[in-house]
Design a protein around this motif. Structure first.
Motif, short mmCIF file in Angstrom:
data_model
loop_
_atom_site.label_atom_id
_atom_site.label_comp_id
_atom_site.label_asym_id
_atom_site.label_seq_id
_atom_site.Cartn_x
_atom_site.Cartn_y
_atom_site.Cartn_z
N ARG A 152 45.78 44.65 31.54
CA ARG A 152 45.69 44.67 32.81
C ARG A 152 45.65 45.88 33.43
O ARG A 152 44.81 46.18 34.45
CB ARG A 152 46.77 43.85 33.48
CG ARG A 152 46.37 43.59 35.05
CD ARG A 152 47.64 42.82 35.50
NE ARG A 152 47.57 41.49 35.28
CZ ARG A 152 48.48 40.93 34.23
NH1 ARG A 152 49.35 41.83 33.73
NH2 ARG A 152 48.53 39.68 34.07
N GLU A 177 41.88 36.88 32.88
CA GLU A 177 43.07 37.25 32.26
C GLU A 177 43.38 36.04 31.26
O GLU A 177 44.34 35.88 30.91
CB GLU A 177 44.17 37.62 33.07
CG GLU A 177 43.63 38.98 34.06
CD GLU A 177 44.97 39.24 34.92
OE1 GLU A 177 45.86 38.38 34.95
OE2 GLU A 177 44.72 40.39 35.65
N THR A 232 39.75 42.35 36.96
CA THR A 232 40.56 41.57 36.67
C THR A 232 40.99 40.58 37.77
O THR A 232 40.26 40.64 38.89
CB THR A 232 42.06 42.55 36.31
OG1 THR A 232 42.15 43.08 37.81
CG2 THR A 232 41.73 43.59 35.48
#
Length: 358
Positions: free
Chosen positions: A30, A107, A41
């Motif tokens: 991240r 993610e 993200t």
């Protein structure tokens, strides 16, 4: 392959995404500068350097339209040539790569598999790759069944990559016409064959009457199932009157909501002047005294040459309209030209970016 293969692919991807999501957190991707700058993200879906994403979306549009064109050609020839097979194989590989990049941007959260774009990929890509790589249909004559696929759903991916009214209309027409074609070729659902009844109206069932009711309410009226008894005609008359009135009112309401949301769905374009973003309870509640006191100080005539741009953001469209009405009645015209109204939440990263805040 329309049911079992996508179902198995979805289950397998859900398990794989759970593993990759844990790996994503362990490696702390991240905070990766490359991902944040070029892919994005969950917290920052718009990368700072969007060139890679823009190119990927452009290729997605081209490949999705190519898949749609291939489906149309195959539906006329009832076969897939070796050239078309290699072409669809390439489309499947690219779509799988795009799917992986989208998973990285999300993610690898398993819940992201339920998004429309990912669902289209799961329904089309595994089948496309398997049938093209192995040359298998349903165990029958490949020349007769191999051309039948769900590749027309790829046109929806073009809509997700580039949203415009013209493209939405084309996608709607393509998806529905192709869906009817595939379903007619596949034939009736086995469990529905024994539920039909022969009446003076024709061979009917519950789903036939459901189709006929929608057909009547929307005033399409093919005339394929005319009512024959006086009671059914009486109910049909009532349906025509109430259904048409109800549909008209609801459609007007839907279009009104869409128009109002679109009205305040823009974004602030940075100028040479400084700008102020106004949010909070006073704005949300349209507190006239509080708003006017703030605006009179912000746009005081003594420093007119240094007036800033003002962005007013409310979560509800009704609140935006109330604030706009108050300002239009109390503030001078010159000051009103410096104000932009947005419908959005200060808790949303995307809405804050629209206001050029942060």
């Amino acid at each position: 392959p329309f049911v079992y293969l996508p179902s198995a692919a979805f289950i397998g991807l859900a398990l794989l995404w759970a593993v990759l999501s844990a790996l994503y957190d362990c490696l702390n991707l991240r905070s990766s500068r490359f991902i944040a700058n070029h892919i994005g993200t969950c917290n920052r879906p718009n990368p700072q350097s969007p060139r890679f994403v823009n190119v990927l979306n452009a290729l997605q549009i081209v490949s999705s339209m190519g898949a749609m064109a291939s489906f149309v050609v195959n539906s006329y020839t009832h076969s897939v040539s070796p050239t078309a097979q290699r072409f669809e194989m390439g489309l499947g590989i690219f779509s799988a790569f795009h799917f992986l990049v989208s998973g990285l941007r999300n993610e690898f959260r398993p819940s992201s598999l339920l998004r429309p774009g990912q669902i289209v990929d799961v329904l089309t890509v595994p089948t496309m790759l398997l049938l093209c790589a192995q040359g298998l249909g349903w165990g029958g004559d490949v020349a007769k069944v191999h051309w039948l696929s769900l590749n027309f759903l790829r046109s929806a991916q073009a809509l997700l990559a580039l949203t415009s009214m013209g493209l939405r209309f084309v996608t709607l027409i393509m998806c529905f016409s192709s869906s009817v074609l595939v379903l007619e070729v596949l034939g009736e659902v086995p469990m529905a064959r024994g539920s039909e009844m022969i009446t003076e109206m024709g061979t009917i069932s519950f789903f036939t009457m459901l189709y006929w009711t929608v057909e009547t309410i929307t005033t399409v009226g093919y005339g394929d199932y005319p009512p024959t008894t006086w009671l059914s005609r009486a109910v049909t008359t009532l349906l025509m009157i109430t259904g048409f009135a109800f549909l008209g009112v609801e459609m007007e309401r839907i279009f009104s909501i869409m128009s109002r949301r679109k009205k305040f769905a823009g974004s602030y374009r940075k100028t040479s002047r400084r700008h102020v973003v106004l949010v909070g309870g006073g704005v949300q509640q349209a507190d006239e005294l509080l708003l006017l006191a703030f605006l009179e100080e912000l746009f005081h005539m003594s420093y007119r040459s240094s007036w800033p741009d003002l962005v007013i953001m409310c979560a509800e469209v009704d609140s935006v309209e109330q604030v706009k009405d108050i300002i239009s009645q109390q503030l001078p015209w010159e000051a009103r030209q410096q104000i932009l109204y947005l419908a959005g939440s200060p808790l949303s990263e995307t809405d804050l970016q629209r206001a050029h805040c942060g």
